[in-house]
Design an enzyme around this catalytic site. Structure first.
Site, PDB file in Angstrom:
ATOM      1  NE  ARG A  82      -3.841   0.293   0.528  1.00 15.09           N
ATOM      2  CZ  ARG A  82      -4.804   0.071  -0.366  1.00 15.09           C
ATOM      3  NH1 ARG A  82      -4.889   0.834  -1.429  1.00 15.09           N
ATOM      4  NH2 ARG A  82      -5.658  -0.924  -0.194  1.00 15.09           N
ATOM      5  CD  GLN A 127     -10.078  -2.189  -7.074  1.00 11.13           C
ATOM      6  OE1 GLN A 127     -11.197  -2.146  -7.573  1.00 11.13           O
ATOM      7  NE2 GLN A 127      -9.725  -1.498  -6.027  1.00 11.13           N
ATOM      8  NE  ARG A 132      -2.891  -4.161  -6.971  1.00 10.82           N
ATOM      9  CZ  ARG A 132      -3.763  -3.410  -6.304  1.00 10.82           C
ATOM     10  NH1 ARG A 132      -3.422  -2.198  -5.890  1.00 10.82           N
ATOM     11  NH2 ARG A 132      -4.976  -3.875  -6.039  1.00 10.82           N
ATOM     12  CG  HIS A 210      -2.663   3.083  -7.699  1.00 13.65           C
ATOM     13  ND1 HIS A 210      -2.607   3.847  -6.571  1.00 13.65           N
ATOM     14  CD2 HIS A 210      -3.915   2.576  -7.729  1.00 13.65           C
ATOM     15  CE1 HIS A 210      -3.768   3.810  -5.948  1.00 13.65           C
ATOM     16  NE2 HIS A 210      -4.573   3.048  -6.630  1.00 13.65           N
ATOM     17  CG  ASP A 255     -12.205   6.475  -6.935  1.00 11.74           C
ATOM     18  OD1 ASP A 255     -12.512   5.393  -6.394  1.00 11.74           O
ATOM     19  OD2 ASP A 255     -11.396   6.580  -7.886  1.00 11.74           O
ATOM     20  CD  GLU A 314      -4.515   5.966  -9.117  1.00 18.34           C
ATOM     21  OE1 GLU A 314      -4.857   5.061  -9.896  1.00 18.34           O
ATOM     22  OE2 GLU A 314      -5.092   6.189  -8.046  1.00 18.34           O
TER      23      GLU A 314
HETATM   24  O1  LIG Z   1      -7.081  -0.966  -2.737  1.00 16.38           O
HETATM   25  P1  LIG Z   1      -6.626  -0.899  -4.169  1.00 16.38           P
HETATM   26  O2  LIG Z   1      -6.996  -2.099  -4.993  1.00 16.38           O
HETATM   27  O3  LIG Z   1      -5.149  -0.564  -4.259  1.00 16.38           O
HETATM   28  O4  LIG Z   1      -7.424   0.336  -4.849  1.00 16.38           O
HETATM   29  C1  LIG Z   1      -7.342   1.599  -4.211  1.00 16.38           C
HETATM   30  C2  LIG Z   1      -8.028   2.648  -5.071  1.00 16.38           C
HETATM   31  O5  LIG Z   1      -7.307   2.748  -6.310  1.00 16.38           O
HETATM   32  C3  LIG Z   1      -7.814   3.835  -7.124  1.00 16.38           C
HETATM   33  O6  LIG Z   1      -7.048   3.921  -8.302  1.00 16.38           O
HETATM   34  C4  LIG Z   1      -9.267   3.554  -7.517  1.00 16.38           C
HETATM   35  O7  LIG Z   1      -9.754   4.627  -8.321  1.00 16.38           O
HETATM   36  C5  LIG Z   1     -10.099   3.398  -6.253  1.00 16.38           C
HETATM   37  O8  LIG Z   1     -11.440   3.076  -6.624  1.00 16.38           O
HETATM   38  C6  LIG Z   1      -9.502   2.295  -5.373  1.00 16.38           C
HETATM   39  O9  LIG Z   1     -10.240   2.184  -4.156  1.00 16.38           O
END
Ligand SMILES: O=P(O)(O)OC[C@H]1O[C@@H](O)[C@H](O)[C@@H](O)[C@@H]1O
Length: 356
Positions: A82, A127, A132, A210, A255, A314
């Protein structure tokens, strides 16, 4: 899904690969994950984990950390780290259900929907894709990449799909990533993705760097360069809106995917008197995200109050997926610099920064 263990992980440890640059060193972090440390002039430094091919630290010549990394980040595969600069590939969220609703509201042409369906139908593509969550390897012999000869601190990484990956996204690819620390402390990431399918099939993907920026106080931050741009609002079922005419400020969860955004975006941290300049190539869109308090509390790997000290901007290709035929290669580049904001009358001159 467990990420495949790094080559040589079991049995006799493989000798650490030699790195091409004397300014790059492969070290094992306390979490036992390997990372490459790039050392520039004075205290400039960048760290990139082989896990995820993820930059987690970018320090300026005062040794000040410029990227946000959550104090609760989990350095344990298959969880994504993160913070820093996660690589989102081959998908940037956009679960199929959302695509269907966009299609229903005619926000997407049939062709684009068809393209996205090509990979949307693989259901368990998590997602932000899987790049990654995988172990990348050092590429000591990459195809030549035109680069500034003054850049000495860099590393080339490569990711290819495992058998497991091919089950969830049935396409062969080579993803080469060069992370480089410039002589003036600027950071650049250059991605080259090649379709290596042998069955003649093209593939389509969406992509994002990101990037988590460290900021002093989100309520003191302005973003210049996205005024009047159209965006899809993730908080409103990805409905399309037009941004108002002046700098973006932050008072609640944001967002948004800004579409066809300019190649330069400035993030002004008033309190730190610092401006991040984000330059993107091959990436038409830009996602802007801050989870704010409620979503911050809901994330296990993110401190409840940490939303005040971060902002994600991003560079991405989201609205129009990128399609590659076999043998074709795409290049997407992110360049980051941090400049003092109060260099003229105490105010940032956005035009100078964005057009400089
Ligand atoms: O928890 P993740 O998968 O890293 O995503 C975090 C955020 O990443 C952002 O790029 C998205 O637009 C959000 O919707 C999302 O919550």
């Amino acid at each position: 899904m467990a990420a495949p263990a790094p080559a040589g992980a079991a049995g006799s440890p493989s000798p650490p690969p030699q790195l091409p640059s004397p300014f790059a060193e492969l070290v094992r972090s306390p979490s036992s994950l390997e990372k490459v440390v790039l050392r520039g002039s004075r205290n400039c430094c960048v760290e990139v984990y082989l896990y995820g091919g993820q930059v987690t630290s970018w320090k300026n010549d005062n040794g000040e950390e410029l990227l946000f990394l959550s104090t609760k980040a989990i350095f344990k595969p298959p969880k994504a780290i993160r913070g820093g600069i996660p690589i989102c590939f081959p998908q940037v969220w956009y679960p199929l259900s959302v695509m269907a609703s966009l299609m229903f509201r005619k926000c997407l042409a049939l062709t684009e929907m068809h393209l996205v369906m090509q990979f949307g139908t693989h259901g368990n593509l998590e997602q932000h894709g899987f790049a990654r969550n995988r172990f990348w390897t050092i590429d000591n012999d990459p195809p030549p990449l035109p680069a500034n000869p003054a850049i000495k601190a860099y590393v080339d990484l490569i990711l290819r799909p495992s058998e497991e990956d091919l089950k969830i996204w049935p396409h062969s690819f080579e993803f080469r990533l060069r992370v480089a620390l410039g002589p003036s402390g600027d950071l650049s990431l250059t991605s080259r993705i090649r379709n290596t399918n042998t069955d003649g099939r093209p593939f389509s993907y969406t992509f994002a760097y990101h990037t988590y920026f460290s900021v002093s106080d989100i309520s003191e931050v302005r973003v210049e360069g996205l005024e009047t741009m159209d965006y899809l609002d993730n908080l409103k079922a990805k409905e399309r809106f037009t941004e108002q005419g002046d700098a973006i400020v932050f008072e609640s969860e944001v967002d948004k995917v800004y579409l066809a955004a300019p190649s330069k975006i400035a993030i002004i941290d008033h309190e730190k008197k610092k401006t991040f300049v984000v330059t993107k190539e091959g990436l038409p869109d830009a996602v802007v995200w801050n989870p704010w308090d409620k979503k911050a509390k809901a994330m296990q790997d993110f401190g409840d109050g940490e939303y005040k000290n971060m902002l994600c901007v991003e560079p991405a290709a989201v609205e129009k997926p990128i399609t590659l035929k076999p043998g074709e290669e795409w290049k997407g580049r992110l360049a980051l610099s941090a400049v003092p904001s109060s260099y003229c009358s105490g105010q940032l001159d956005p035009l100078k920064v964005l057009q400089g």
